[in-house]
Motif scaffolding. Structure first.
Motif, PDB file in Angstrom:
ATOM      1  N   TRP A  57      21.184  64.955  39.149  1.00  0.00           N
ATOM      2  CA  TRP A  57      20.927  64.768  40.037  1.00  0.00           C
ATOM      3  C   TRP A  57      21.247  63.162  40.373  1.00  0.00           C
ATOM      4  CZ3 TRP A  57      15.557  66.640  41.551  1.00  0.00           C
ATOM      5  CH2 TRP A  57      15.381  67.802  41.879  1.00  0.00           C
ATOM      6  N   SER A  58      21.946  62.657  41.063  1.00  0.00           N
ATOM      7  CA  SER A  58      21.757  60.789  41.194  1.00  0.00           C
ATOM      8  C   SER A  58      21.620  60.306  42.818  1.00  0.00           C
ATOM      9  CB  SER A  58      23.431  60.560  40.825  1.00  0.00           C
ATOM     10  OG  SER A  58      23.938  61.316  39.428  1.00  0.00           O
ATOM     11  N   ALA A  59      22.374  58.831  43.046  1.00  0.00           N
ATOM     12  CA  ALA A  59      21.782  59.088  44.233  1.00  0.00           C
ATOM     13  C   ALA A  59      22.575  59.181  45.722  1.00  0.00           C
ATOM     14  CB  ALA A  59      21.723  57.365  44.235  1.00  0.00           C
ATOM     15  N   ASP A  60      23.230  60.292  45.284  1.00  0.00           N
ATOM     16  CA  ASP A  60      24.568  60.117  46.274  1.00  0.00           C
ATOM     17  C   ASP A  60      25.324  61.952  45.467  1.00  0.00           C
ATOM     18  OD1 ASP A  60      26.711  59.318  45.938  1.00  0.00           O
ATOM     19  OD2 ASP A  60      26.037  57.639  46.731  1.00  0.00           O
ATOM     20  N   ASN A  61      25.949  62.846  46.082  1.00  0.00           N
ATOM     21  CA  ASN A  61      26.773  63.818  45.319  1.00  0.00           C
ATOM     22  C   ASN A  61      27.431  63.312  45.372  1.00  0.00           C
ATOM     23  OD1 ASN A  61      24.738  65.816  46.695  1.00  0.00           O
ATOM     24  ND2 ASN A  61      26.248  65.896  48.663  1.00  0.00           N
ATOM     25  N   GLU A  62      28.536  61.669  45.410  1.00  0.00           N
ATOM     26  CA  GLU A  62      29.203  61.220  44.500  1.00  0.00           C
ATOM     27  C   GLU A  62      28.825  60.969  43.415  1.00  0.00           C
ATOM     28  OE1 GLU A  62      32.841  57.885  45.590  1.00  0.00           O
ATOM     29  OE2 GLU A  62      31.650  58.313  47.364  1.00  0.00           O
ATOM     30  N   THR A  63      28.113  60.159  43.087  1.00  0.00           N
ATOM     31  CA  THR A  63      27.981  59.349  42.001  1.00  0.00           C
ATOM     32  C   THR A  63      27.359  60.625  40.876  1.00  0.00           C
ATOM     33  OG1 THR A  63      26.668  57.592  43.264  1.00  0.00           O
ATOM     34  CG2 THR A  63      26.394  57.993  41.177  1.00  0.00           C
TER      35      THR A  63
ATOM     36  N   ASP B 286      20.651  60.572  36.800  1.00  0.00           N
ATOM     37  CA  ASP B 286      22.290  59.531  36.598  1.00  0.00           C
ATOM     38  C   ASP B 286      21.871  58.368  37.499  1.00  0.00           C
ATOM     39  OD1 ASP B 286      23.736  58.016  35.024  1.00  0.00           O
ATOM     40  OD2 ASP B 286      25.552  59.219  36.542  1.00  0.00           O
ATOM     41  N   ASP B 287      21.429  57.734  37.509  1.00  0.00           N
ATOM     42  CA  ASP B 287      21.701  55.820  38.037  1.00  0.00           C
ATOM     43  C   ASP B 287      20.967  56.688  39.612  1.00  0.00           C
ATOM     44  OD1 ASP B 287      22.692  53.901  36.771  1.00  0.00           O
ATOM     45  OD2 ASP B 287      24.326  54.759  37.322  1.00  0.00           O
ATOM     46  N   ILE B 288      19.932  57.144  39.062  1.00  0.00           N
ATOM     47  CA  ILE B 288      19.110  58.289  40.534  1.00  0.00           C
ATOM     48  C   ILE B 288      18.521  57.138  41.683  1.00  0.00           C
ATOM     49  CG2 ILE B 288      17.267  58.335  40.098  1.00  0.00           C
ATOM     50  CD1 ILE B 288      16.729  61.138  40.980  1.00  0.00           C
ATOM     51  N   GLU B 289      17.933  56.315  41.526  1.00  0.00           N
ATOM     52  CA  GLU B 289      17.512  54.897  41.307  1.00  0.00           C
ATOM     53  C   GLU B 289      18.508  53.663  42.276  1.00  0.00           C
ATOM     54  OE1 GLU B 289      13.298  53.162  40.613  1.00  0.00           O
ATOM     55  OE2 GLU B 289      14.709  51.451  39.958  1.00  0.00           O
ATOM     56  N   VAL B 290      19.062  53.107  42.928  1.00  0.00           N
ATOM     57  CA  VAL B 290      20.336  51.974  43.529  1.00  0.00           C
ATOM     58  C   VAL B 290      19.318  51.844  44.201  1.00  0.00           C
ATOM     59  CG1 VAL B 290      22.453  53.931  42.903  1.00  0.00           C
ATOM     60  CG2 VAL B 290      21.187  53.665  45.816  1.00  0.00           C
ATOM     61  N   PRO B 291      20.248  50.363  45.050  1.00  0.00           N
ATOM     62  CA  PRO B 291      19.451  49.518  45.438  1.00  0.00           C
ATOM     63  C   PRO B 291      19.418  50.292  48.001  1.00  0.00           C
ATOM     64  CG  PRO B 291      21.335  48.306  45.146  1.00  0.00           C
ATOM     65  CD  PRO B 291      20.989  49.816  44.129  1.00  0.00           C
ATOM     66  N   GLY B 292      19.946  51.508  48.072  1.00  0.00           N
ATOM     67  CA  GLY B 292      19.374  51.317  49.278  1.00  0.00           C
ATOM     68  C   GLY B 292      18.962  52.552  49.459  1.00  0.00           C
ATOM     69  N   ASN B 293      18.317  53.034  48.489  1.00  0.00           N
ATOM     70  CA  ASN B 293      17.405  53.809  48.479  1.00  0.00           C
ATOM     71  C   ASN B 293      15.518  53.274  48.159  1.00  0.00           C
ATOM     72  OD1 ASN B 293      17.040  54.764  45.603  1.00  0.00           O
ATOM     73  ND2 ASN B 293      18.533  56.331  45.760  1.00  0.00           N
ATOM     74  N   ILE B 294      16.271  52.533  47.909  1.00  0.00           N
ATOM     75  CA  ILE B 294      14.628  51.769  47.711  1.00  0.00           C
ATOM     76  C   ILE B 294      14.139  50.550  47.784  1.00  0.00           C
ATOM     77  CG2 ILE B 294      14.482  52.445  45.151  1.00  0.00           C
ATOM     78  CD1 ILE B 294      15.926  48.915  45.254  1.00  0.00           C
ATOM     79  N   GLU B 295      14.572  49.986  49.149  1.00  0.00           N
ATOM     80  CA  GLU B 295      14.236  48.942  49.777  1.00  0.00           C
ATOM     81  C   GLU B 295      13.086  48.949  50.130  1.00  0.00           C
ATOM     82  OE1 GLU B 295      17.604  48.404  52.688  1.00  0.00           O
ATOM     83  OE2 GLU B 295      19.316  46.844  50.873  1.00  0.00           O
ATOM     84  N   THR B 296      12.765  49.916  50.954  1.00  0.00           N
ATOM     85  CA  THR B 296      11.281  50.399  51.940  1.00  0.00           C
ATOM     86  C   THR B 296      10.320  51.071  50.933  1.00  0.00           C
ATOM     87  OG1 THR B 296      11.578  52.349  52.831  1.00  0.00           O
ATOM     88  CG2 THR B 296      12.634  49.728  53.498  1.00  0.00           C
ATOM     89  N   PRO B 297       8.961  50.412  50.783  1.00  0.00           N
ATOM     90  CA  PRO B 297       7.878  51.540  50.679  1.00  0.00           C
ATOM     91  C   PRO B 297       8.173  53.151  50.189  1.00  0.00           C
ATOM     92  CG  PRO B 297       6.931  49.933  50.887  1.00  0.00           C
ATOM     93  CD  PRO B 297       8.369  49.382  51.678  1.00  0.00           C
ATOM     94  N   GLU B 298       8.604  53.042  51.782  1.00  0.00           N
ATOM     95  CA  GLU B 298       8.662  54.783  52.134  1.00  0.00           C
ATOM     96  C   GLU B 298       9.946  55.434  51.806  1.00  0.00           C
ATOM     97  OE1 GLU B 298       6.712  52.250  54.940  1.00  0.00           O
ATOM     98  OE2 GLU B 298       9.103  51.639  54.013  1.00  0.00           O
TER      99      GLU B 298
END
Length: 558
Positions: free
Chosen positions: A74-80, A144-156
């Motif tokens: 599991w990563s931030a997106d399918n490509e990663t 693997d790199d599941i947390e990236v800037p694009g998916n953690i910018e807001t509490p939601e």
């Protein structure tokens, strides 16, 4: 050879095939991956340390040892996620111990090795965190790199990420192992959260030893709070484009356990020792990476693996250097130049953030930022304009007032060649009307030339503000502001811009920040230039015989 070969041997065989020199850092990671058998574990290693590359070899080794092994990546997106799968396929195809393990055409996102026993669940399956994995089963779940800037910018967004991660409980079979691999990207990162919950850990920051000094405006001597390792000291000042790797004997001396500067450095100073990979991360490479990192929290999270609370972040307006000299235009020898006191201005940016369409704001922020050839920025004007975007005469065409008319006054007064307009919420209406107002004003002032550029800001506003201001504030003398920007000339109280900056909290999404956002936009539009770490007073610039030249692409309405 027996399939009982340990992972370090397996990895060194692969490294030799690739022509790699294996540093002790990688040996340490290999030994930990094999021998840490806890049901949940966290591997945090600084950016650029090749942790995902090593982990792909590890996944190939696991399949080499047991062809029935099933992994869900599991990563931030399918490509990663697919990158780890692709790396593993490459190892299985080319490692000398893995001959005959792959089919001729293994799937890029999922594949079965020859000898796998589960026809439903592949040997490896790659999924983006938002992709459906319902019904899957796995012996290993690899985040693997599941947390990236694009998916953690807001509490939601961070809550949504955690909800998706929790689904792994229903995918992992009894006795399965979960491994989190990455670096923290938020103050409430999932990695320290899992560590606090009891996960086994291997944490390797870029430097083992570290000390930071933030108040460096007066003192010249700073105590070294640790015993330096064999690689000596790494002394770094500033962040982003103003960052410098300081040199012993040139920028500082070491005397009796203290770092001694000839004069106060007037910038954030980090003192490090014990580099985890000195062969790869030379002083020159570290300086490059420091200059490419936009904020100090980003550096701390990606290289020192520190997930810091947002409440520690503040923009201190007291670190802005005030000035009260006028802006003048000089003409000589058929050339025109703009000066701020004795300093020649080589770039200017104006950002207008219209209030139209905003539910909780009735003012439009306007920020004008100037720049000299040393890279210093000067916040010369900050305005809060109110009223209609434009006021028209009875003919419905002639503009006689409104915000665009006030902007035209500013353009003429400060000789602004370009205005960028943030179009979020109002589409193309405001830029179109501003162009019409400039065209109309040009009839009475033929020399008026100003381009209008539309900007659609998609990044998180608080991140945008922090990235614009923090690098300049951490190097004293790199951000200046006119006294009228800092102090209200009528009341002699702190001006609204000062108040917004002082009270700004990066953890809040609803706060007064219109003026701050406009100035941040203008700062970001001025180009980065080389500058000295200590800064130079505008009245004491070094002489330079070289003329300043530039190429600009500007569109005008006629």
């Amino acid at each position: 050879m027996s399939r009982d070969v340990d992972f370090l041997t397996f990895f060194i065989m692969w490294a030799r095939l690739q022509g790699w020199v294996v540093p002790m850092l990688h040996v340490r990671i290999c030994v930990w991956l094999e021998h840490c058998v806890d049901p949940e574990r966290v591997l945090m290693v600084f950016r650029g340390a090749a942790k995902s590359t090593i982990y792909a070899v590890y996944k190939a080794w696991k399949l080499y040892r047991n062809r029935s092994q099933r992994s869900l990546v599991w990563s931030a997106d399918n490509e990663t996620a697919g990158m780890l799968t692709a790396d593993t396929i490459n190892v299985l195809r080319n490692h000398p111990l893995c001959a005959g393990m792959l089919t001729k055409k293994p799937g890029a996102k999922r594949f079965w090795v020859i000898g796998a026993r589960d026809a439903r669940n592949p040997s490896m399956r790659a999924n983006g965190v938002n992709s459906n994995a319902t019904g899957a089963r796995a012996d290993d779940v690899d985040f693997d790199d599941i947390e990236v800037p694009g998916n953690i910018e807001t509490p939601e967004a961070r809550k949504k990420l955690r909800d998706r991660i929790s689904e792994s409980t229903h995918i992992a079979v009894p006795g399965a192992q979960k491994t989190f691999i990455g670096t923290p990207h938020a103050h409430d990162s999932i990695y320290p959260e899992r560590i606090k919950a009891g996960a086994a850990t291997l944490i390797i920051p870029l430097f083992e030893l570290a000390t930071r000094y933030t108040k460096t405006d007066e003192r010249t001597r700073y105590k070294i709070r640790f015993e330096p390792a064999e690689d000596g000291l790494y002394v770094i000042a500033g962040i982003h484009t103003g960052a410098r790797m300081l040199r012993e004997g040139v920028d500082y001396q070491v005397e009796a356990g203290e770092i001694v500067f000839a004069k106060p450095p007037r910038a954030l100073v980090d003192v490090y020792s014990g580099c985890a990979w000195p062969e790869r991360f030379t002083r020159a490479e570290i300086e490059i990476r420091r200059r490419e990192t936009r904020t100090i929290n980003a550096w701390d999270s990606q290289y020192m693996l520190e997930a810091k609370p947002l409440t520690e972040v503040r923009l201190d307006p007291a670190r802005i250097t005030p000035y009260a000299v006028p802006l003048t235009i000089r003409r000589a020898n058929n050339a025109v130049a703009l000066f701020l006191g004795k300093v020649q201005i080589v770039a200017a940016a104006c950002r207008w953030d219209p209030s139209s369409g905003k539910l909780k704001s009735d003012l439009s922020g306007v920020g004008v930022v100037l720049q000299d050839d040393g890279g210093r920025r000067y916040i010369h004007r900050v305005a809060a304009v109110r009223g209609e975007i434009a006021e028209f005469a009875s003919d419905g065409k002639t503009i006689v007032g409104g915000q665009v008319w006030q902007l035209c006054d500013l353009i003429e007064e400060l000789h602004i060649p370009r205005v960028s307009v943030e179009t979020n919420g109002i589409g193309g209406f405001a830029p179109t009307v501003l162009r019409a107002a400039i065209t109309q004003r040009r009839k009475s002032n033929p020399k008026l030339q100003c381009a209008v550029v539309e900007v659609d800001s998609t990044t998180n506003k608080n991140k945008r503000i922090l990235e614009a201001f923090e690098p300049l504030l951490l190097s004293r003398g790199m951000l200046w502001a006119h006294m009228d920007v800092l102090v209200d000339p009528d009341t002699k109280e702190k001006a609204p811009f000062w108040a917004q900056m002082r009270d700004w909290n990066p953890g809040l999404t609803d706060q007064p920040d219109d003026l701050l956002d406009a100035v941040a936009g203008a700062i970001s539009e001025t180009p980065e230039r080389f500058r000295a770490i200590g800064g130079i007073s505008p009245s004491a610039q070094p002489e330079d015989w070289r003329p300043t030249a530039g190429v600009y692409e500007v569109a005008f309405d006629r």
